[in-house]
Design an enzyme around this catalytic site. Structure first.
Site, PDB file in Angstrom:
ATOM      1  NE  ARG A 154      -2.383   1.576   2.785  1.00  0.00           N
ATOM      2  CZ  ARG A 154      -3.069   2.075   4.506  1.00  0.00           C
ATOM      3  NH1 ARG A 154      -3.583   1.807   4.930  1.00  0.00           N
ATOM      4  NH2 ARG A 154      -2.234   3.780   4.494  1.00  0.00           N
TER       5      ARG A 154
ATOM      6  NE  ARG B 157      -8.292  -0.841  -2.280  1.00  0.00           N
ATOM      7  CZ  ARG B 157      -9.614  -1.456  -1.889  1.00  0.00           C
ATOM      8  NH1 ARG B 157     -10.742  -0.841  -1.933  1.00  0.00           N
ATOM      9  NH2 ARG B 157      -9.686  -2.413  -3.833  1.00  0.00           N
TER      10      ARG B 157
ATOM     11  CG  HIS C 257     -18.491   9.911   5.328  1.00  0.00           C
ATOM     12  ND1 HIS C 257     -18.364   8.805   5.005  1.00  0.00           N
ATOM     13  CD2 HIS C 257     -19.726   9.373   5.922  1.00  0.00           C
ATOM     14  CE1 HIS C 257     -18.973   7.555   5.519  1.00  0.00           C
ATOM     15  NE2 HIS C 257     -20.179   7.969   6.622  1.00  0.00           N
TER      16      HIS C 257
HETATM   17  C1  GRF Z   1     -20.536  10.198  -2.088  1.00  0.00           C
HETATM   18  O1  GRF Z   1     -21.698  10.198  -1.315  1.00  0.00           O
HETATM   19  C2  GRF Z   1     -19.075  10.158  -1.706  1.00  0.00           C
HETATM   20  O2  GRF Z   1     -20.113  11.092   0.683  1.00  0.00           O
HETATM   21  C3  GRF Z   1     -19.245   8.718  -0.833  1.00  0.00           C
HETATM   22  O3  GRF Z   1     -19.472   8.090  -2.313  1.00  0.00           O
HETATM   23  C4  GRF Z   1     -20.301   9.184  -2.224  1.00  0.00           C
HETATM   24  C5  GRF Z   1     -19.574   9.661  -3.847  1.00  0.00           C
HETATM   25  O4  GRF Z   1     -19.930   9.503  -5.304  1.00  0.00           O
HETATM   26  N1  GRF Z   1     -18.357   8.997  -0.331  1.00  0.00           N
HETATM   27  P1  GRF Z   1     -19.423   9.750  -6.729  1.00  0.00           P
HETATM   28  O5  GRF Z   1     -18.572   8.812  -7.327  1.00  0.00           O
HETATM   29  O6  GRF Z   1     -19.003  11.340  -6.628  1.00  0.00           O
HETATM   30  O7  GRF Z   1     -21.032   9.659  -7.505  1.00  0.00           O
END
Ligand code: GRF
Length: 179
Positions: free
Chosen positions: A54, A80, A94
């Site tokens: 990693r 990841r 998030h």
């Molecule tokens: C989003 O909902 C983000 O909060 C989460 O993964 C999703 C990504 O969506 N971590 P995208 O790939 O930008 O459409």
């Protein structure tokens, strides 16, 4: 930008004329990678199978972003754990009101399972602790009767499309002030 999902946040930033200098992914077939190719954004493909560890993958990714002059790294749907925060300012979006439902990829499912009436979206600084860095922006999103994971996620995404650009603007002045 780091992506491994459908890439709608990447599309949103490009549509709003943010300067995305490079995109990295470990899933060359994901929607975000496809958007980068279509929009002519340099794409770095870093599948773990190409690396012994990693750390080796992260070092290569960090070099890739340095070579493209990235000033801020944005993780959107990047699934990841990595240590790029050691070399860059990194933010993550998030799909919950952190610290609720952090640490996994099923925050929307968890919100529905817990029966919360309000959830939301958060943009935070990435640190060594997953989903636990300082919060920059949040937006609350109501959970409506009859919501499914798909309908709730869609409403959360709309909030993400507002708060991620806002967070980047907040950081711009800080980054500009760095020596
Ligand atoms: C989003 O909902 C983000 O909060 C989460 O993964 C999703 C990504 O969506 N971590 P995208 O790939 O930008 O459409």
């Amino acid at each position: 930008m780091l992506v491994s999902g459908r890439g709608s946040n990447l599309r949103n930033l490009l549509d709003r004329d943010f300067e995305v200098v490079a995109v990295a992914t470990h899933k060359p077939s994901c929607g975000g990678a496809e958007i980068a190719r279509e929009r002519g954004v340099p794409l770095g493909e870093f599948p773990q199978s190409k690396f012994e560890s990693r750390d080796a993958r992260d070092a290569d990714m960090a070099d890739f972003f340095s070579q493209h002059g990235a000033e801020l790294l944005v993780c959107a749907g990047y699934d990841r754990v990595h240590d790029l925060h050691r070399r860059f300012t990194v933010i993550n979006v998030h799909p919950s009101l952190l610290p609720a439902f952090g640490g996994g990829m099923d925050a929307v499912r968890q919100a529905l399972d817990h029966g919360v009436k309000v959830t939301g979206a958060t943009v935070h600084l990435v640190t060594a602790d997953v989903d636990a860095g300082p919060i920059l922006t949040q937006e609350a999103v109501p959970v409506l009767d009859g919501d499914t994971e798909a309908t709730l996620l869609e409403r959360i995404h709309q909030a993400e499309y507002r708060i991620l650009p806002e967070a980047i603007h907040m950081l711009e002045s800080r980054l500009a002030a760095r020596p």
